[in-house]
Design a protein around this motif. Sequence first.
Motif, PDB file in Angstrom:
ATOM      1  N   ARG A  16       0.826  -1.207   0.000  1.00 19.80           N
ATOM      2  CA  ARG A  16       0.000   0.000   0.000  1.00 19.80           C
ATOM      3  C   ARG A  16       0.862   1.259   0.000  1.00 19.80           C
ATOM      4  O   ARG A  16       1.872   1.339   0.694  1.00 19.80           O
ATOM      5  CB  ARG A  16      -0.907  -0.002   1.235  1.00 19.80           C
ATOM      6  N   GLU A  17       0.417   2.222  -0.783  1.00 17.22           N
ATOM      7  CA  GLU A  17       1.094   3.523  -0.833  1.00 17.22           C
ATOM      8  C   GLU A  17       0.078   4.616  -0.552  1.00 17.22           C
ATOM      9  O   GLU A  17      -0.953   4.703  -1.215  1.00 17.22           O
ATOM     10  CB  GLU A  17       1.712   3.760  -2.214  1.00 17.22           C
ATOM     11  N   GLY A  18       0.345   5.428   0.427  1.00 13.40           N
ATOM     12  CA  GLY A  18      -0.543   6.538   0.720  1.00 13.40           C
ATOM     13  C   GLY A  18      -0.515   7.560  -0.395  1.00 13.40           C
ATOM     14  O   GLY A  18       0.539   7.833  -0.985  1.00 13.40           O
ATOM     15  N   VAL A  19      -1.679   8.133  -0.692  1.00 19.05           N
ATOM     16  CA  VAL A  19      -1.797   9.104  -1.775  1.00 19.05           C
ATOM     17  C   VAL A  19      -2.156  10.492  -1.241  1.00 19.05           C
ATOM     18  O   VAL A  19      -1.464  11.467  -1.486  1.00 19.05           O
ATOM     19  CB  VAL A  19      -2.849   8.652  -2.800  1.00 19.05           C
ATOM     20  N   SER A  20      -3.260  10.559  -0.505  1.00 18.48           N
ATOM     21  CA  SER A  20      -3.738  11.871  -0.061  1.00 18.48           C
ATOM     22  C   SER A  20      -4.769  11.687   1.038  1.00 18.48           C
ATOM     23  O   SER A  20      -5.326  10.594   1.220  1.00 18.48           O
ATOM     24  CB  SER A  20      -4.378  12.614  -1.236  1.00 18.48           C
ATOM     25  N   CYS A  21      -5.038  12.764   1.780  1.00 15.88           N
ATOM     26  CA  CYS A  21      -6.103  12.732   2.782  1.00 15.88           C
ATOM     27  C   CYS A  21      -6.630  14.139   3.005  1.00 15.88           C
ATOM     28  O   CYS A  21      -5.982  15.130   2.656  1.00 15.88           O
ATOM     29  CB  CYS A  21      -5.626  12.113   4.085  1.00 15.88           C
ATOM     30  N   ILE A  22      -7.830  14.176   3.585  1.00 17.87           N
ATOM     31  CA  ILE A  22      -8.463  15.445   3.913  1.00 17.87           C
ATOM     32  C   ILE A  22      -9.140  15.310   5.264  1.00 17.87           C
ATOM     33  O   ILE A  22      -9.785  14.290   5.556  1.00 17.87           O
ATOM     34  CB  ILE A  22      -9.473  15.866   2.815  1.00 17.87           C
ATOM     35  N   SER A  23      -8.963  16.320   6.085  1.00 18.58           N
ATOM     36  CA  SER A  23      -9.636  16.346   7.373  1.00 18.58           C
ATOM     37  C   SER A  23     -10.975  17.058   7.196  1.00 18.58           C
ATOM     38  O   SER A  23     -11.014  18.189   6.702  1.00 18.58           O
ATOM     39  CB  SER A  23      -8.786  17.091   8.400  1.00 18.58           C
ATOM     40  N   LEU A  24     -12.063  16.416   7.555  1.00 18.65           N
ATOM     41  CA  LEU A  24     -13.373  17.008   7.333  1.00 18.65           C
ATOM     42  C   LEU A  24     -13.649  18.176   8.280  1.00 18.65           C
ATOM     43  O   LEU A  24     -14.536  18.982   8.006  1.00 18.65           O
ATOM     44  CB  LEU A  24     -14.469  15.948   7.485  1.00 18.65           C
ATOM     45  N   THR A  25     -12.912  18.312   9.361  1.00 21.66           N
ATOM     46  CA  THR A  25     -13.156  19.406  10.297  1.00 21.66           C
ATOM     47  C   THR A  25     -12.779  20.755   9.687  1.00 21.66           C
ATOM     48  O   THR A  25     -13.525  21.729   9.834  1.00 21.66           O
ATOM     49  CB  THR A  25     -12.356  19.207  11.586  1.00 21.66           C
ATOM     50  N   ASP A  26     -11.627  20.819   9.037  1.00 17.36           N
ATOM     51  CA  ASP A  26     -11.180  22.116   8.512  1.00 17.36           C
ATOM     52  C   ASP A  26     -10.794  22.081   7.036  1.00 17.36           C
ATOM     53  O   ASP A  26     -10.341  23.091   6.501  1.00 17.36           O
ATOM     54  CB  ASP A  26      -9.990  22.621   9.338  1.00 17.36           C
ATOM     55  N   GLY A  27     -10.946  20.931   6.409  1.00 19.92           N
ATOM     56  CA  GLY A  27     -10.631  20.826   4.989  1.00 19.92           C
ATOM     57  C   GLY A  27      -9.152  20.776   4.674  1.00 19.92           C
ATOM     58  O   GLY A  27      -8.766  20.854   3.507  1.00 19.92           O
ATOM     59  N   SER A  28      -8.309  20.634   5.692  1.00 19.04           N
ATOM     60  CA  SER A  28      -6.866  20.574   5.432  1.00 19.04           C
ATOM     61  C   SER A  28      -6.525  19.284   4.688  1.00 19.04           C
ATOM     62  O   SER A  28      -7.163  18.249   4.896  1.00 19.04           O
ATOM     63  CB  SER A  28      -6.087  20.656   6.741  1.00 19.04           C
TER      64      SER A  28
END
Length: 129
Positions: A45-57
């Motif tokens: 597995r290779e991480g690609v991207s993420c988003i925090s739903l609290t602040d959109g970071s």
Amino acid sequence: QLQLVESGGGLVQPGGSLRLSCAASGFTDDYYVIGWFRRAPGKGREGVSCISLTDGSTRYADSVKGRITISRDKAKKTVYLQMNSLKVEDTAVYYCAADDLRTGARCSSARPGLDLGYWGQGTEVIVSS
């Protein structure tokens, strides 16, 4: 129970674009992180991207920075992964993942999209001429 359903994968030529979607359900509020990781044939597995739903970071793996954008549509409860300038090495099954920030999950710069406990079934992206 969090549920994630990916869509949007397919065959694309090098240099082309695709937009993956992750439809999310079971979320009680915005204290969650949603991300994407991928698994290429014969690789881990290779991480690609993420988003925090609290602040959109957002966070991105170095291998995709400048080519991939993660975004969310709150009303549709959907997270998108816009992938441009695709390369052969982007070929993989892409998984949407999520977890609750209150359990310690984070949208990590070092491991974006990894270490999240809930996964979808994956959607395959093939970049080939």
